[in-house]
Design an enzyme around this catalytic site. Structure first.
Site, PDB file in Angstrom:
ATOM      1  N   HIS A 387       0.847  -1.205   0.000  1.00  0.00           N
ATOM      2  CA  HIS A 387       0.000   0.000   0.000  1.00  0.00           C
ATOM      3  C   HIS A 387       0.884   1.257   0.000  1.00  0.00           C
ATOM      4  CE1 HIS A 387      -3.397   2.673   1.349  1.00  0.00           C
ATOM      5  NE2 HIS A 387      -2.355   3.354   1.827  1.00  0.00           N
ATOM      6  N   GLU A 388       1.843   1.310   0.915  1.00  0.00           N
ATOM      7  CA  GLU A 388       2.696   2.511   1.009  1.00  0.00           C
ATOM      8  C   GLU A 388       3.528   2.682  -0.256  1.00  0.00           C
ATOM      9  OE1 GLU A 388       1.974   4.590   3.027  1.00  0.00           O
ATOM     10  OE2 GLU A 388       0.866   3.370   4.456  1.00  0.00           O
ATOM     11  N   HIS A 391       1.900   4.419  -3.220  1.00  0.00           N
ATOM     12  CA  HIS A 391       1.847   5.890  -3.266  1.00  0.00           C
ATOM     13  C   HIS A 391       2.969   6.437  -4.139  1.00  0.00           C
ATOM     14  CE1 HIS A 391      -1.444   6.526  -0.590  1.00  0.00           C
ATOM     15  NE2 HIS A 391      -0.868   5.911   0.435  1.00  0.00           N
TER      16      HIS A 391
END
Ligand SMILES: *[C@@H]1O[C@H](CO)[C@@H](O)[C@H](O)[C@H]1NC(C)=O
Ligand SMILES: *[C@@H]1O[C@H](CO)[C@@H](O)[C@H](O)[C@H]1NC(C)=O
Ligand SMILES: *[C@@H]1O[C@H](CO)[C@@H](O)[C@H](O)[C@H]1NC(C)=O
Ligand SMILES: *[C@@H]1O[C@H](CO)[C@@H](O)[C@H](O)[C@H]1NC(C)=O
Ligand SMILES: [Ca+2]
Length: 580
Positions: A387-388, A391
Site C-alpha cells: 500500500h505505502e 503511493h
C-alpha cells in the site's frame, strides 16, 4: 626469518588478486569468469591536493589530472567515464584506454571532499602486447559466438568494442555482447575476441541470494515465512537487488531500496551468511527482540524490490520516473531508490510514504501497532508495505514525475484507493479473486477499513454517491479501491488468470490486463484527477492498448458502483453508453 616475510608478501599478493576477482564472481560458470588485474587503493584522511587544487575546474579535469600525476600516464591513455556528487563527496570514474578504446577491466576511481582527494583506487595495467584496435571479425559473428557459449540470446543493448587485459598481461580487443536466457534466469556480458572471434569470458549480472520472507502473494506472517532463492527479476533489475551501480552491498540496500531500522540509515540488516538473509521471526517476542527486526527489514527489502520488479515489467521504468539509484535504461533521473524506515519510533499504528520529484528518494515509514501484546510490526504485513509503496508509483506517474499531482481531497482519495487495490492485486493467487479482501487485520487485530473489498454489494455497499459523506481520504479511497476490485474480478472472469503475471506482462489474462490499465491510466490522467477522470483514463488506456476490447466491461463495472455514463457531482448513475 627472510623466508617468513617472503611468505607473507606472497600471501598478500595472492589475496589482493583474488579479492579483485571475487568481487563479482559466482560459481555457476567458473570457466567464463572474467580476469581482473589486481587493484590498489589508497585513502588520504583529510585529503591530498591535486594538480588543479585551488582552481576552478570540472570533476573530470581534476580527477584526470590527479590520475595522470599519480600513475605517470599520458592523458591519451585514459578516459573520464562518469561521476557524481553525493551529499558528502564527489566521485569520479576513469577507464584506461588505448587509441580511444576503453579497457573493460582497467579502471580507476577518485573521490574528492572539500576540493581535496580523499581516496584513490586503480587497476591500470602496462600490457606486454596490445591487439590492433581495428576488429577483423564482424559484430554478427561475435554475437553468435557469445550466444553459443552462454546458451542465451543477445538482447537489444548495442555491442561495443573494448580492450580486455588477460591473465598473461596481454590485451585483447573484444566485442562486448549482452546475452540473456530468461528461462534460466541468466544475464551475461560476454567478451568475444574481435580478431579470433572466440568467446573469452563473461560478467555474470545475476547475483545469487536467498531471503526468509513472506512471499508477495501472502498477506501476513500467519501464512508463514519461506526461504526464497533468487527472487529478483533479471529483466527489471539487471544489476540484481544489491548492486546500486557502483558497489555491491551485503545488506538490505541496493539499487531499488535501502531498508533500515528507525531513523538510522546505517542500521541496515547484514546478510546472515554469504548471499543469505535467513532471520527467523519469533511472534512471541517483541518486534525488537531476537532476530525479529532483521526479519522485518529483510521482508520489507524483499517487498519493495519485488514491487519494483513487477511494476517495471508493466511500464514504471526509469523513463516513467521510477525509484532507482542507478538508471540502467535511458530516461528519468537516478539517485532516488526508496528509503524505508522499519520500526520507526516517531509514530504508532500507521505507516506512510513521501514522494518527492523524480531524482529524490521516496521515503517509507513503517510503525509498530499496539493493539496486540507483544506489539506487531507493519513490516510483516505485506499489504501495508505494498500500500505505502504504491503511493510512490501513483504520485510519480500522475503528472510526469513531479510528486505534485495528487494533492486535492478527491485525488488523495484516489491515491489511497489505488494503494489498497494494488495490495489486493499482489495477493491474488488464482482465478477466483478473493472476494473478502481486508487490510490491516494482522497488525491491528481487526481490519483498518470499514468494508472488505468485494463484488457483493451487501458485503461492500460503497458507490460513487458515498463520496458525498466520505471526506477523509482513506474513507473515500475505499470507494475507488472497491471499484478497482470489481474491475479486477470482472476482467479475470472474462479473460482468466495468469499465475506468472508478476513477471510476465505479455499475457491476455484478466489480471495482466488490470495491471496494464492501472499503470497506463496513471500516465494519461490529468494533474489532480477526480474520480470520473480516473475512470475515463482507464477506459482510454484500454482503447490505447487493447483497441477498446474491454470498454463495455469497464463501463458496466464502474456503472454497477454508481459511476455510469451520466454520473456527475457525486450522484450515482447506473447507465452505460449506447452500444454496451
Ligand atoms: C547508527 O547505527 C550504527 C550501526 O548500528 C551505530 O554504530 C551508530 O552509532 C548509530 N548512529 C546513531 C546516530 O544512532
Ligand atoms: C561482502 O561479503 C563478502 C564475503 O561474504 C566480502 O568479501 C565483501 O568484501 C563484502 N562486501 C562489502 C561491500 O561489505
Ligand atoms: C535458516 O535458518 C534456520 C534456523 O536458524 C536453519 O534451520 C536453516 O538451516 C537456515 N537455512 C539456510 C539456508 O541457511
Ligand atoms: C452477498 O453477501 C450476502 C451476505 O453475506 C449473502 O447473503 C448473499 O448471498 C451474497 N450475494 C451473492 C450474490 O453472493
Ligand atoms: Ca528516478
Amino acid at each position: 626469518m627472510p623466508n617468513f616475510s617472503l611468505v607473507l608478501l606472497l600471501g598478500f599478493f595472492l589475496n589482493s588478486a583474488s579479492a579483485g576477482r571475487s568481487l563479482k564472481a559466482t560459481v555457476r560458470k567458473p570457466a567464463t569468469q572474467t580476469f581482473f588485474p589486481g587493484n590498489s587503493f589508497q585513502t588520504f584522511e583529510g585529503g591530498l591536493d591535486h594538480p588543479l587544487s585551488g582552481r576552478d575546474g570540472s570533476l573530470a579535469d581534476a580527477a584526470s589530472a590527479f590520475v595522470q600525476t599519480q600513475l605517470q600516464v599520458d592523458s591519451s591513455t585514459m578516459k573520464y567515464k562518469s561521476g557524481y556528487s553525493s551529499d558528502i563527496a564527489q566521485h569520479a570514474y576513469i577507464k584506461q584506454q588505448h587509441e580511444n578504446i576503453p579497457f573493460a577491466n582497467a579502471v580507476a576511481n577518485v573521490a574528492f571532499k572539500d576540493g581535496k582527494v580523499v581516496s584513490f583506487g586503480y587497476s591500470f595495467v602496462k600490457p606486454s602486447s596490445l591487439a590492433s584496435s581495428s576488429p577483423t571479425v564482424s559484430v554478427d559473428a561475435a554475437i553468435s559466438a557469445a550466444e553459443a557459449a552462454l546458451d542465451g540470446k543477445h538482447n537489444n543493448i548495442p555491442t561495443t568494442l573494448e580492450y580486455l587485459v588477460n591473465a598473461d598481461n596481454t590485451a585483447s580487443l573484444v566485442y562486448v555482447v549482452q546475452v540473456q536466457n530468461p528461462a534460466q534466469d541468466t544475464w551475461y556480458e560476454a567478451f568475444v575476441d574481435a580478431h579470433s572471434g572466440k568467446f573469452i569470458s563473461a560478467i555474470d549480472f545475476v547475483s545469487n541470494a536467498a531471503y526468509r520472507v513472506l512471499p508477495i502473494f501472502k498477506q501476513d506472517l500467519t501464512e508463514g515465512f519461506e526461504l526464497l532463492v533468487n527472487p529478483q527479476d533479471p529483466v527489471s533489475s539487471p544489476l540484481g537487488w544489491h548492486n546500486d551501480g557502483i558497489t555491491t552491498s551485503n545488506d538490505t540496500s541496493g539499487n531499488n531500496a535501502m531498508v533500515y531500522l528507525d531513523q538510522n540509515t546505517t542500521d541496515t540488516t547484514p546478510q546472515s551468511a554469504p548471499g543469505i538473509f535467513n532471520y527467523t521471526q519469533d511472534p512471541t517476542l517483541s518486534p525488537g527482540a531476537g532476530m525479529n527486526s532483521d526479519a522485518a527489514r529483510t521482508n520489507v527489502f524483499y517487498i519493495i524490490n519485488t514491487v519494483h520488479d513487477v511494476w517495471y515489467r508493466y511500464g514504471f521504468t526509469e523513463a516513467a520516473f521510477n525509484f532507482q539509484q542507478t538508471n540502467v535504461q535511458t530516461g528519468g533521473v537516478g539517485g532516488d531508490r526508496v528509503l524505508a524506515s522499519v520500526q520507526n519510533s516517531e509514530g504508532i499504528n500507521n505507516a506512510n510514504f513521501a514522494t518527492p520529484p523524480d531524482g529524490q528518494s521516496g521515503q517509507m515509514n513503517l510503525y509498530l501497532w499496539n493493539a496486540a501484546n507483544p506489539e506487531r510490526d507493519g513490516a510483516l504485513e505485506n499489504d501495508i508495505v505494498t500500500h505505502e509503496n504504491t503511493h510512490g508509483i501513483t504520485n510519480r506517474m500522475t503528472g510526469g514525475g513531479t510528486g505534485r499531482c495528487l494533492q486535492i481531497v478527491e485525488s488523495g482519495g484516489l491515491s489511497e484507493g489505488w494503494s489498497d487495490a494494488m495490495a489486493d492485486w499482489m495477493e491474488q493467487v488464482g482465478p477466483t479473486i478473493v472476494d473478502f479482501f481486508a487490510l490491516g487485520g494482522y497488525v491491528n487485530l481487526v481490519p483498518i477499513r470499514h468494508h472488505p473489498y468485494s463484488t457483493n454489494s451487501t458485503t461492500n455497499p460503497l458507490t460513487y454517491s458515498s463520496l458525498m459523506t466520505l471526506f477523509e481520504v482513506h474513507d473515500s479511497g475505499e470507494v475507488w479501491a472497491n471499484m478497482l476490485h470489481n474491475v479486477h474480478a470482472a476482467l479475470v472472469d472474462a479473460h482468466g488468470f495468469l499465475e506468472t503475471a508478476r513477471t510476465d506482462p505479455t499475457g491476455s489474462e484478466g489480471n495482466v490486463v488490470w495491471l496494464h490499465l492501472f499503470i497506463d491510466a496513471l500516465a494519461l490522467q490529468p494533474c489532480q484527477p477526480d474520480f470520473l477522470q480516473a475512470r475515463d483514463a482507464w477506459i482510454q488506456a484500454d482503447q490505447n492498448r487493447y483497441a477498446g476490447a474491454n470498454k463495455c466491461l469497464l463501463w458496466k463495472t464502474f456503472a454497477s458502483r454508481g459511476m455510469g455514463f451520466h454520473a456527475f457531482d457525486y450522484t450515482d448513475d447506473f447507465s452505460v453508453p449506447a452500444g454496451c
